[in-house]
Design a protein around this motif. Structure first.
Motif, PDB file in Angstrom:
ATOM      1  N   VAL A 210      -8.241 -31.740  20.741  1.00 50.06           N
ATOM      2  CA  VAL A 210      -6.974 -30.868  20.590  1.00 50.06           C
ATOM      3  C   VAL A 210      -6.741 -30.363  22.124  1.00 50.06           C
ATOM      4  CG1 VAL A 210      -5.716 -28.932  19.647  1.00 50.06           C
ATOM      5  CG2 VAL A 210      -7.411 -30.203  18.200  1.00 50.06           C
ATOM      6  N   LEU A 211      -6.091 -31.017  22.875  1.00 48.74           N
ATOM      7  CA  LEU A 211      -5.859 -30.696  24.457  1.00 48.74           C
ATOM      8  C   LEU A 211      -4.579 -29.770  24.581  1.00 48.74           C
ATOM      9  CD1 LEU A 211      -6.619 -34.186  25.828  1.00 48.74           C
ATOM     10  CD2 LEU A 211      -8.145 -32.436  25.163  1.00 48.74           C
ATOM     11  N   TYR A 212      -4.875 -28.892  25.267  1.00 51.56           N
ATOM     12  CA  TYR A 212      -3.829 -27.652  25.441  1.00 51.56           C
ATOM     13  C   TYR A 212      -3.419 -27.357  26.939  1.00 51.56           C
ATOM     14  CZ  TYR A 212      -0.953 -23.574  25.017  1.00 51.56           C
ATOM     15  OH  TYR A 212       0.056 -22.645  25.071  1.00 51.56           O
ATOM     16  N   ARG A 213      -2.520 -27.525  27.312  1.00 47.32           N
ATOM     17  CA  ARG A 213      -2.316 -27.131  28.917  1.00 47.32           C
ATOM     18  C   ARG A 213      -2.181 -25.615  29.101  1.00 47.32           C
ATOM     19  NH1 ARG A 213       2.435 -28.248  32.481  1.00 47.32           N
ATOM     20  NH2 ARG A 213       3.501 -28.839  30.578  1.00 47.32           N
TER      21      ARG A 213
ATOM     22  N   VAL B  52      -7.398 -27.630  28.234  1.00 48.62           N
ATOM     23  CA  VAL B  52      -8.588 -27.304  27.457  1.00 48.62           C
ATOM     24  C   VAL B  52      -8.411 -27.986  26.100  1.00 48.62           C
ATOM     25  CG1 VAL B  52      -9.633 -25.216  26.438  1.00 48.62           C
ATOM     26  CG2 VAL B  52      -8.168 -25.016  28.785  1.00 48.62           C
ATOM     27  N   ASP B  53      -9.745 -28.518  25.897  1.00 48.97           N
ATOM     28  CA  ASP B  53      -9.923 -29.212  24.628  1.00 48.97           C
ATOM     29  C   ASP B  53     -10.531 -27.993  23.463  1.00 48.97           C
ATOM     30  OD1 ASP B  53     -10.448 -30.607  22.151  1.00 48.97           O
ATOM     31  OD2 ASP B  53     -12.085 -31.901  23.042  1.00 48.97           O
ATOM     32  N   ILE B  54      -9.445 -27.435  22.695  1.00 48.22           N
ATOM     33  CA  ILE B  54      -9.482 -26.405  22.036  1.00 48.22           C
ATOM     34  C   ILE B  54     -10.565 -26.777  20.827  1.00 48.22           C
ATOM     35  CG2 ILE B  54      -8.522 -25.194  19.958  1.00 48.22           C
ATOM     36  CD1 ILE B  54      -5.889 -25.576  21.342  1.00 48.22           C
ATOM     37  N   ALA B  55     -10.866 -28.029  20.452  1.00 46.19           N
ATOM     38  CA  ALA B  55     -11.883 -28.184  19.420  1.00 46.19           C
ATOM     39  C   ALA B  55     -13.452 -28.030  20.099  1.00 46.19           C
ATOM     40  CB  ALA B  55     -11.714 -29.715  19.323  1.00 46.19           C
ATOM     41  N   LEU B  56     -13.398 -27.943  21.354  1.00 40.92           N
ATOM     42  CA  LEU B  56     -14.926 -27.744  22.061  1.00 40.92           C
ATOM     43  C   LEU B  56     -14.885 -26.541  22.587  1.00 40.92           C
ATOM     44  CD1 LEU B  56     -15.379 -31.437  23.196  1.00 40.92           C
ATOM     45  CD2 LEU B  56     -16.211 -30.326  21.204  1.00 40.92           C
ATOM     46  N   ALA B  57     -13.992 -25.684  22.653  1.00 39.75           N
ATOM     47  CA  ALA B  57     -14.033 -24.467  23.633  1.00 39.75           C
ATOM     48  C   ALA B  57     -14.864 -23.477  22.891  1.00 39.75           C
ATOM     49  CB  ALA B  57     -12.397 -23.952  23.404  1.00 39.75           C
ATOM     50  N   ASP B  58     -15.374 -22.701  24.042  1.00 35.55           N
ATOM     51  CA  ASP B  58     -16.394 -21.612  23.533  1.00 35.55           C
ATOM     52  C   ASP B  58     -15.613 -20.356  23.276  1.00 35.55           C
ATOM     53  OD1 ASP B  58     -15.567 -20.463  26.054  1.00 35.55           O
ATOM     54  OD2 ASP B  58     -17.339 -21.106  26.877  1.00 35.55           O
ATOM     55  N   LYS B  59     -16.051 -19.299  22.698  1.00 34.74           N
ATOM     56  CA  LYS B  59     -15.492 -18.322  22.273  1.00 34.74           C
ATOM     57  C   LYS B  59     -14.802 -17.180  23.511  1.00 34.74           C
ATOM     58  CE  LYS B  59     -18.651 -16.990  18.627  1.00 34.74           C
ATOM     59  NZ  LYS B  59     -19.608 -15.814  17.899  1.00 34.74           N
ATOM     60  N   GLN B  60     -15.214 -17.492  24.657  1.00 35.57           N
ATOM     61  CA  GLN B  60     -14.491 -16.732  25.680  1.00 35.57           C
ATOM     62  C   GLN B  60     -13.251 -17.539  26.061  1.00 35.57           C
ATOM     63  OE1 GLN B  60     -16.980 -16.505  29.234  1.00 35.57           O
ATOM     64  NE2 GLN B  60     -15.412 -15.359  30.489  1.00 35.57           N
ATOM     65  N   VAL B  61     -13.360 -18.884  26.029  1.00 35.42           N
ATOM     66  CA  VAL B  61     -12.124 -19.498  26.480  1.00 35.42           C
ATOM     67  C   VAL B  61     -11.186 -19.327  25.064  1.00 35.42           C
ATOM     68  CG1 VAL B  61     -11.197 -21.927  26.499  1.00 35.42           C
ATOM     69  CG2 VAL B  61     -13.338 -21.204  27.741  1.00 35.42           C
ATOM     70  N   LEU B  62     -11.446 -19.329  23.862  1.00 39.65           N
ATOM     71  CA  LEU B  62     -10.632 -19.202  22.774  1.00 39.65           C
ATOM     72  C   LEU B  62     -10.097 -18.047  22.933  1.00 39.65           C
ATOM     73  CD1 LEU B  62     -12.480 -20.715  19.473  1.00 39.65           C
ATOM     74  CD2 LEU B  62     -10.454 -21.596  20.653  1.00 39.65           C
TER      75      LEU B  62
ATOM     76  N   MET C 255      -1.021 -35.405  29.875  1.00 35.65           N
ATOM     77  CA  MET C 255      -0.733 -34.319  29.656  1.00 35.65           C
ATOM     78  C   MET C 255       0.387 -33.655  30.620  1.00 35.65           C
ATOM     79  SD  MET C 255      -2.455 -32.977  26.960  1.00 35.65           S
ATOM     80  CE  MET C 255      -2.346 -31.215  27.116  1.00 35.65           C
ATOM     81  N   ALA C 256       0.699 -34.369  31.520  1.00 32.43           N
ATOM     82  CA  ALA C 256       1.619 -34.078  32.715  1.00 32.43           C
ATOM     83  C   ALA C 256       3.056 -33.475  31.879  1.00 32.43           C
ATOM     84  CB  ALA C 256       2.019 -35.151  33.431  1.00 32.43           C
ATOM     85  N   GLU C 257       3.438 -34.115  30.711  1.00 30.18           N
ATOM     86  CA  GLU C 257       4.737 -33.520  30.086  1.00 30.18           C
ATOM     87  C   GLU C 257       4.713 -33.176  28.913  1.00 30.18           C
ATOM     88  OE1 GLU C 257       7.034 -37.263  29.932  1.00 30.18           O
ATOM     89  OE2 GLU C 257       7.198 -37.415  32.267  1.00 30.18           O
ATOM     90  N   THR C 258       3.377 -32.784  28.439  1.00 25.22           N
ATOM     91  CA  THR C 258       3.064 -32.201  26.967  1.00 25.22           C
ATOM     92  C   THR C 258       2.270 -30.820  27.384  1.00 25.22           C
ATOM     93  OG1 THR C 258       0.887 -33.363  26.863  1.00 25.22           O
ATOM     94  CG2 THR C 258       2.887 -34.552  25.758  1.00 25.22           C
ATOM     95  N   LEU C 259       2.496 -29.972  26.099  1.00 27.31           N
ATOM     96  CA  LEU C 259       2.073 -28.578  26.138  1.00 27.31           C
ATOM     97  C   LEU C 259       0.443 -28.909  25.423  1.00 27.31           C
ATOM     98  CD1 LEU C 259       1.910 -25.764  26.844  1.00 27.31           C
ATOM     99  CD2 LEU C 259       3.178 -25.312  24.606  1.00 27.31           C
ATOM    100  N   LEU C 260       0.845 -29.479  24.067  1.00 29.63           N
ATOM    101  CA  LEU C 260      -0.236 -29.935  23.122  1.00 29.63           C
ATOM    102  C   LEU C 260      -0.412 -31.233  22.759  1.00 29.63           C
ATOM    103  CD1 LEU C 260      -2.296 -28.580  21.053  1.00 29.63           C
ATOM    104  CD2 LEU C 260      -0.456 -28.895  19.586  1.00 29.63           C
ATOM    105  N   ASP C 261      -1.626 -31.841  23.061  1.00 35.07           N
ATOM    106  CA  ASP C 261      -1.788 -33.199  22.620  1.00 35.07           C
ATOM    107  C   ASP C 261      -3.067 -33.467  21.486  1.00 35.07           C
ATOM    108  OD1 ASP C 261      -1.669 -36.126  22.823  1.00 35.07           O
ATOM    109  OD2 ASP C 261      -2.621 -36.127  24.851  1.00 35.07           O
ATOM    110  N   VAL C 262      -2.494 -33.794  20.495  1.00 28.63           N
ATOM    111  CA  VAL C 262      -3.585 -33.929  19.402  1.00 28.63           C
ATOM    112  C   VAL C 262      -3.954 -35.451  19.213  1.00 28.63           C
ATOM    113  CG1 VAL C 262      -4.301 -33.519  17.001  1.00 28.63           C
ATOM    114  CG2 VAL C 262      -2.698 -32.044  18.051  1.00 28.63           C
ATOM    115  N   ARG C 263      -5.516 -35.663  19.454  1.00 29.57           N
ATOM    116  CA  ARG C 263      -5.960 -37.025  19.458  1.00 29.57           C
ATOM    117  C   ARG C 263      -6.821 -37.085  18.364  1.00 29.57           C
ATOM    118  NH1 ARG C 263      -6.571 -37.898  25.903  1.00 29.57           N
ATOM    119  NH2 ARG C 263      -4.474 -37.419  26.434  1.00 29.57           N
ATOM    120  N   ASP C 264      -6.538 -38.377  17.618  1.00 30.62           N
ATOM    121  CA  ASP C 264      -7.573 -38.459  16.375  1.00 30.62           C
ATOM    122  C   ASP C 264      -8.038 -37.333  15.557  1.00 30.62           C
ATOM    123  OD1 ASP C 264      -8.475 -40.688  15.027  1.00 30.62           O
ATOM    124  OD2 ASP C 264     -10.191 -40.953  16.283  1.00 30.62           O
TER     125      ASP C 264
END
Length: 337
Positions: free
Chosen positions: A66-69, A84-94, A1-10
């Protein structure tokens, strides 16, 4: 994730229906670097918009990451960015991430509330997140309207009083209200007249340059994608078939589906158009509820080894050349004139 803003995996998205499970996305992986524009192209129904909505968590992913920096939840401006893994984030983080991730929808007629004025529409994100006083929000609305090329004095007008292109600019102003870093553009010009499309696309380019925005650009018009994108991902039936930088993909595609798509793009030169061969795909797109075994494209592929590996083995998205990924058992380099 050092050079990416968004990293979508599988990434996978399944929909339950009365007739069974529809796998809209099956193992989609890609990344987006800060300031980059990644284009998603493919036929209608291939999963482009589903990918966009899953990335923003407007749809709940079935599996994948869905990893977001994002900026850390801290008052310290020098605090390091957190992944942050958007796929697992709770409401507050979202809720915190919503300020940094926005979307411009395809249809400007449907994405704006007809009962709200332009001022209310553009100010709504500010109001929801409790930013500024009433007068400060109004000042921000006028500033945003001016940024997208609209008259700041038209804040009390309703959406039906604007043209399609102007409505889309209102949608862009709303998306910019919270100063996001990442924006999804879900076919932002497909519902507009051709004469207006260029204006909106040029606006998006200017905004990206001015504010350092990062785009995930979704379209089925390959000419528009070539104009906008730095890298392009070709999707077919819920999977990425090919991923490469713009010039490589358009000049030297390696997946047979990419060949077919690019052969349909008109070229404004009668001599070149007369010489080149159009690739016509036979049959219809299979149903996502019952996708073909092996390679999903093998039922329409002109070079499929059938029966054989194409109908039995699922091809992995692998790096054939530097930064050129192809999901095909028999990738073929071909120059598209």
């Amino acid at each position: 994730m050092a050079e990416t803003l968004l990293d979508v995996r599988d990434l996978r998205v399944d929909f339950a229906t009365e007739k069974g499970t529809v796998r809209a996305l099956f193992g989609v992986s890609f990344s987006v670097a800060p300031g980059e524009t990644v284009g998603l192209v493919g036929e209608s129904g291939c999963g482009k918009s589903t990918t966009a909505r899953a990335v923003l968590r407007l749809l709940q992913p079935t599996a994948g990451e869905v990893l977001y920096r994002a900026e850390a939840d801290s008052d310290d401006p020098d605090a390091p960015l957190e992944v942050v893994d958007i796929a697992l984030a709770d409401k507050q983080v979202l809720r915190r991430l919503r300020r940094d991730m926005q979307i411009v929808f395809q249809d400007p007629f449907a994405s704006l509330n007809p009962r709200m004025t332009v001022a209310s529409i553009v100010a709504e994100p500010l109001l929801v997140h409790g930013i500024g006083s009433r007068s400060e929000r109004m000042d921000r609305v006028k500033e945003l309207l001016q940024v997208v090329g609209l008259n700041p004095e038209h804040t009390n007008r309703y959406p039906h009083e604007f043209s399609g292109g102007q409505r889309q600019r209102i949608g862009v102003a709303r998306a910019l209200a919270l100063n996001p870093s990442f924006m999804v553009l879900d076919e932002p010009v497909s519902a507009l007249d051709v004469s207006i499309q260029a204006q909106v696309l040029n606006l998006m380019e200017d905004l990206q340059s001015e504010f350092g925005l990062t785009y995930l650009f979704i379209a089925h018009d390959l000419s528009v994608v070539r104009h906008m994108a730095d890298r392009v991902a070709v999707m077919y039936l819920g999977k990425i078939a090919e991923l490469a930088d713009r010039d490589t993909l358009y000049e030297r595609p390696m997946h047979p589906y990419s060949h077919a798509l690019l052969s349909a793009v008109p070229i404004p030169d009668p001599e070149v158009e007369r010489r080149r061969r159009r690739i016509l795909l036979e049959g219809d797109i299979p149903s996502p509820a019952n996708p073909p075994s092996g390679c999903r494209f093998h039922t329409r592929c002109p070079i499929a080894q059938n029966p054989g590996v194409c109908s039995e083995d699922v091809p992995e998205l692998r790096e054939i050349e530097p930064d050129h990924f192809v999901a095909c058992h028999f990738p073929e380099v071909k120059k598209i004139i």
